[in-house]
Design a protein around this motif. Structure first.
Motif: not given
Length: 549
Positions: A480, A483, A502, A505-506, A509, A515, A527
């Protein structure tokens, strides 16, 4: 009041005037009350003394004598001296005086009211007689049949009463001065407090600064957030509300939101709550890349004394588009590095060819050049056939050259058509570029043999990207945290680390994807992005690329 005066000075002056007026009013009221009570008490005492004299049998007996003054004058003078009275006048009902402090007034008519006493009713009054203004009581002397035989008037002059009242004046003045002193101290303390909290500014200045501040908040293109030491958002502009995804600012100060109630990334919430100094920190949110700078808000009363922190001021800039351009620039740098490496290799091969030709080994030179050309063509064809999107193909060619320099085997397997997925090239570059870069770094730090495997599957409803490496993998407890912006297992670089995943992940999302972090020989990042089909502008190849080592 002068327009340049501060709120504290104005309030101090107004409060001081109020205290002076209040002290004067209370002092005057206290004196008037003392005076009235003094007159009432004196009148009651005069009535009591006059009644006692009227009840004395000596007065009734003397009223029947031919010359009552012979018996009553000495008696009246003695009682007046003992009771501290200015006069005792005993008279006939027709006003003829039988006694008086001044002997020449005996036999003269009494000056004053006697009507109620003639009717048998004692009374008191303030009247002016031969001795001047006085407080007096008049009481009738009646016989057994109820007939009024004489009248007794007892009194003190007002000059003596004023002297008695003057004895109370110090207490009244003390009360007024105490009230004035206490009010002045309270006014001074209040003015000092207001001078500190308003920084010595006047209301006109504060109103002007508020108008300027409100105009600045609406005119600047950056987000501006003011947070107090309790974590409440004191003030923020419309741009900050848009960037942070919070409700627009309410005109009601009581409705100001607090940081724990806002859905902010943990790193950004921690920064705003801490109030620490920050300069151009990058904080990805769900859909944006924000650059945040923060400074404490310091204030001191009128510029004097040690500055005290009242909160912090943060400026927020949107670098989402700039970050996307940065990702593309990084891809171009990767291609540039690959071209530079190929140029270096090409130079070496040219030297070999020239040397072979100089040695007269023409056949060996032709064989070497033909083999090298075939290898380059094969690599290019594999990348082009593996991915039908030219930009992604160019990116993978650069990553392949980069992997070759690092001694890493990069294998690419692709299926389907990325161009028909409807996903933007920028988003694909962000996801693929950062995942492959992270995998290359992980594999380079691991033991030989070093390898990175990339699988891209473009399906009608989704695009699946899977990147695995031969590195140490991601510990379960760090899955966790890996990211989070700024988290990295590597040493900090020139511009910091921990932003690539990061950003992945952005982007995932924002596109509504998934992911997943797993583990095989090393780390595996999978992904899944939902496709957004659209009619293709041109026929797309649907080829499957062969793995390349």
């Amino acid at each position: 009041m002068s327009p340049g005066w501060s709120i504290a000075r104005r309030l101090f002056l107004a409060h001081a005037i109020f205290i002076v007026v209040l002290a004067a009013f209370v002092g005057t009221a206290s004196f008037v009350d003392a005076r009235d009570r003094g007159y009432t008490e004196t009148a009651d005492r005069m009535l009591a003394v006059a009644t006692a004299i009227a009840d004395n049998p000596l007065v009734l007996e003397a009223s029947h004598a031919a010359n009552p003054s012979d018996a009553l004058q000495p008696y009246a003078l003695d009682v007046a001296a003992d009771a501290d009275l200015d006069f005792i006048t005993i008279m006939h009902p027709d006003r003829t005086r039988w006694t008086h402090p001044t002997a020449s007034e005996i036999g003269q008519d009494y000056i004053g009211s006697i009507g109620p006493a003639l009717s048998g009713e004692p009374f008191t009054e303030v009247s002016t007689g031969t001795l001047g203004p006085s407080v007096r009581a008049v009481v009738p002397v009646v016989d057994e049949q109820g007939t009024v035989r004489a009248l007794v008037a007892v009194g003190v002059t007002t000059s003596n009463l004023s002297i008695a009242l003057a004895a109370r004046l110090p207490a009244v003045l003390g009360l007024a001065m105490g009230l004035l002193a206490a009010g002045s101290v309270a006014t001074w303390l209040l003015g000092r407090y207001l001078r500190r909290v308003t920084l010595g500014w006047g209301p006109e200045q504060l109103a002007q600064m508020f108008v300027y501040l409100d105009s600045v908040l609406h005119s600047v293109r950056e987000g501006l957030v003011l947070v107090d030491h309790r974590g409440e958002l004191v003030l923020y502009n419309d741009q900050a509300a848009r960037l942070l995804g919070i409700p627009p600012r309410s005109p009601d100060p009581a409705a100001a939101p607090v940081l724990p109630d806002l859905d902010l990334p943990a790193s950004l919430a921690e920064l705003l709550r801490s109030g620490r100094v920050a300069r151009d920190e990058i904080h990805p949110t769900g859909s944006r890349v924000l650059v945040v700078s923060q400074q404490p808000a310091l204030a001191s009363a009128a510029g004097r004394g040690k500055p005290a922190a009242m909160g912090s001021v943060a400026t927020i800039r949107d670098h989402t588009d700039l970050q996307a351009l940065g990702s593309e620039l990084q891809s171009m740098r990767t291609l540039s590095d690959a071209l530079r490496a190929q140029t270096h290799e090409h130079s070496n091969r040219l030297h070999v060819l020239v040397s072979l030709m100089e040695l007269g080994r023409i056949s060996e030179a032709v064989e070497f050049a033909t083999g090298d050309l075939e290898l380059s063509r094969q690599l290019t064809d594999e990348m082009i056939n593996a991915v039908d999107e030219p930009v992604i193909g160019a990116l993978l060619m650069g990553k392949t050259a980069q992997a070759h320099e690092l001694g890493i085997s990069l294998t690419v397997a692709a299926s389907g058509s990325l161009s028909e997925s409807g996903l933007s090239v920028q988003d694909l570059v962000t996801v693929l570029g950062n995942l492959v870069d992270n995998a290359l770094d992980a594999a380079a730090s691991g033991e030989a043999p070093r390898s990175v495997d990339l699988v891209v599957r473009a399906m009608p409803d989704s695009v699946v990207i899977e990147v695995s490496d031969s590195g140490a993998g991601v510990p379960a407890e760090a899955e966790s945290a890996v990211l989070r912006p700024g988290f990295s297992t590597k040493d900090p670089g020139s511009y910091g680390r921990g932003l690539g995943l990061a950003l992945v992940r952005q982007t995932v999302a924002r596109l509504g994807g998934i992911l997943v972090i797993g583990r095989r020989d090393g780390a595996v990042f999978a992904v899944t992005l939902p496709a957004r089909p659209h009619p293709p502008a041109s026929p797309a190849a649907n080829l499957t690329g062969a793995p390349h080592a």
